[in-house]
Design an enzyme around this catalytic site. Structure first.
Site, mmCIF file in Angstrom:
data_model
loop_
_atom_site.group_PDB
_atom_site.id
_atom_site.type_symbol
_atom_site.label_atom_id
_atom_site.label_comp_id
_atom_site.label_asym_id
_atom_site.label_seq_id
_atom_site.Cartn_x
_atom_site.Cartn_y
_atom_site.Cartn_z
ATOM 1 N N ASN A 211 0.845 -1.195 0.000
ATOM 2 C CA ASN A 211 0.000 0.000 0.000
ATOM 3 C C ASN A 211 0.879 1.243 0.000
ATOM 4 O O ASN A 211 2.112 1.146 -0.035
ATOM 5 C CB ASN A 211 -0.961 -0.014 1.197
ATOM 6 C CG ASN A 211 -0.225 -0.113 2.523
ATOM 7 O OD1 ASN A 211 0.528 0.777 2.897
ATOM 8 N ND2 ASN A 211 -0.444 -1.215 3.243
ATOM 9 N N LYS A 343 -12.523 -3.171 18.303
ATOM 10 C CA LYS A 343 -11.115 -3.489 18.546
ATOM 11 C C LYS A 343 -10.721 -3.345 20.020
ATOM 12 O O LYS A 343 -9.592 -3.671 20.394
ATOM 13 C CB LYS A 343 -10.196 -2.590 17.706
ATOM 14 C CG LYS A 343 -10.606 -2.411 16.256
ATOM 15 C CD LYS A 343 -10.440 -3.666 15.434
ATOM 16 C CE LYS A 343 -10.732 -3.359 13.963
ATOM 17 N NZ LYS A 343 -10.647 -4.538 13.102
#
Length: 404
Positions: A211, A343
Site C-alpha cells: 500500500n 477493537k
C-alpha cells in the site's frame, strides 16, 4: 515571552570545526541562545569572527582575556549554560576532561559547569579506537557525560572508518531531544510500542502487494516519544526512513511477520500505538519461481490476514493503553467509532486519505482523535512531527486515567 534555551558550544581543534559553525547557525535559526568557547587549535581552522557573526555573541578563546571585569568569564559562561556541547571533541579535550586538567578557556569552563555535557567526538579511526581514548570516554560516561557517536565514512586524513563528527542536523536533533526529555519528566521510563509503515504480501520472487503508506507518521510518533524519555520499540514494515535515534527497531515485511513481532513484545509495553498500514488480504498461494507472462488474464485468489489490532484488544491487560489508526476515504467518524468498540481500544486516530495534505507519503497531516470516553478532538493540518506531539499529549492523558 517563553524563556529561550541556552547552549554553550565548546569547539576544539580539528577539521570538523566547519561543522560546528554550521551547527551554530542552525541553533540560532531554531531559536536557541548560543555562546561559543574555542581552543587555540580550533581557531587555526575557523576564525572566532565566524562564530561571533553566526552566534551574534562574544566568542571566548582566552582564559585571561576578561571581557567584563565584574565577572570571571569561564565561571560566568559555565553558569550561563542550560546544556554544554563539545563539538568537535578531539582526543586531547576528552583526555583533559577525563583527567581534570584545566589549562585553557575550554577546559576550565568544562570543569566549572554544572550543566549537562554532551560530547561529540571527531578524530582519526585509529585514534578513536586507541585504548587510552576508550578509557577516557568510559571514565566520562561513568561521570554522567553523554556521548554522540561519530559517523563512519571517509575521513579528512584519507582513512575510512568511524570518526566523522555527526552532521549538524544530527547534533541539532540531539540538542532538541535533550530539552524535550528534560521538559517531559512524566514520560521518563515509560514503555511504548509503535508500529509503522506498510506491509508487503509476496506473490512470487518479483511481485508483491503493498500500500501507499510511507511510515512517516509512525516514525514521527516513535521519535518524539523517545525524545521525551520513553523506552520505545518501533516495529516497521519496509520504508526509506532513517531509524529514529534511541529506539529499539524491529524490521518486518509481511502482515504475519508484523503480527508475530507485535505479539512477542506486546505485554512488555504500557502504551501501544498501532500506526502501521497492515494488509487486510494476502495471496492464498505464493510461488517460489517468477510467474512468466502468459496470454489472457491472471486471477489471484486472496485470503484475509489476521486482524492485529483486534488481537491486541483481546490480549490487553489492566493498565495498558491501546491506540489504533484509521485511514479512511469516507464515513470517517462512523468507522472510527465502530473501531473503538470492535477493537477494544482507548482511542482511534482517524484521517481522510482524500483530503489535500493529509494522505499517504506527504509530510503533513490532519487528524481527528476519537476517544473511548466520547471526546472528539480535531488536530488541524500541521507537519507530522507536530501532529505526533499532539497525539502523544492526548495518549498521556488517557494513560494517566487508566492507571488511576
Amino acid at each position: 515571552m517563553e524563556k529561550r534555551r541556552k547552549v554553550l558550544l565548546c569547539v576544539s581543534g580539528g577539521i570538523a570545526v566547519f561543522k560546528a559553525a554550521a551547527l551554530t547557525s542552525k541553533l540560532i535559526q531554531s531559536g536557541y541562545l548560543v555562546k561559543v568557547v574555542m581552543t587555540k587549535s580550533a581557531t587555526e581552522f575557523v576564525s572566532p569572527l565566524t562564530f561571533q557573526a553566526l552566534s551574534r555573541d562574544h566568542v571566548y578563546t582566552n582564559t585571561f582575556d576578561e571581557k567584563d571585569p565584574a565577572n570571571v568569564q569561564h565561571i560566568d559562561v559555565a553558569d550561563w549554560a542550560d546544556v554544554v556541547l563539545i563539538a568537535p571533541a578531539t582526543a586531547n579535550i576528552i583526555a583533559k576532561l577525563a583527567n581534570g586538567l584545566a589549562d585553557d578557556m575550554v577546559s576550565t569552563t568544562l570543569l566549572a559547569t554544572t550543566a549537562p555535557v554532551l560530547i561529540a567526538p571527531a578524530m582519526n579511526v585509529h585514534m578513536y579506537q586507541h585504548p587510552a581514548v576508550l578509557k577516557n570516554m568510559s571514565t566520562l560516561s561513568s561521570y554522567g557525560y553523554e556521548f554522540i557517536e561519530p559517523n563512519e565514512g571517509y575521513l579528512a586524513c584519507g582513512y575510512e572508518g568511524k570518526g566523522r563528527l555527526a552532521e549538524p542536523e544530527e547534533l541539532l536533533q540531539v540538542i532538541d531531544h535533550h530539552f524535550t526529555r528534560r521538559e517531559n519528566p512524566e514520560w521518563h521510563g515509560k514503555t511504548m510500542l509503535v508500529t509503522a509503515g506498510p506491509t508487503r504480501e509476496t506473490i512470487d520472487p518479483v511481485r508483491y502487494f503493498t500500500n501507499r503508506s510511507s511510515g512517516k507518521m509512525g516514525y514521527a510518533i516513535a521519535e518524539e516519544a523517545s525524545a521525551r524519555g520513553a523506552n520505545v520499540t518501533l516495529i516497521s514494515g519496509p520504508t526509506n526512513l532513517p531509524v529514529p535515534r534511541g529506539v529499539n527497531f524491529i524490521s518486518v515485511e509481511s502482515a504475519e511477520q508484523m503480527r508475530q513481532a507485535v505479539y512477542s513484545v506486546f505485554q512488555e509495553n504500557e502504551m501501544v500505538i498501532k500506526c502501521a498500514a497492515v494488509a487486510d488480504y494476502r495471496p492464498k498461494n505464493t510461488f517460489d519461481q517468477k510467474i512468466k507472462k502468459q496470454d489472457g488474464e491472471w486471477t489471484i485468489e486472496m485470503e484475509r490476514t489476521n486482524d492485529i489490532l483486534k488481537g491486541l484488544g483481546e490480549r490487553r491487560t489492566i493498565g495498558q493503553t491501546l491506540v489504533g489508526f484509521a485511514a479512511e476515504s469516507q464515513q470517517i467518524e462512523e468507522y472510527a467509532k465502530k473501531k473503538i468498540v470492535s477493537k477494544n481500544v482507548d482511542m482511534i486516530v482517524a484521517n481522510s486519505i482524500t483530503s489535500p495534505g493529509s494522505g499517504f507519503q506527504g509530510d503533513t497531516n490532519e487528524v481527528t482523535l476519537y476517544k473511548r470516553t466520547g471526546e472528539v478532538i480535531l488536530v488541524p493540518m500541521d507537519t507530522k512531527v507536530e501532529v505526533a506531539k499532539r497525539i502523544l499529549d492526548e495518549i498521556m492523558i488517557i494513560h494517566k486515567e487508566i492507571k488511576k
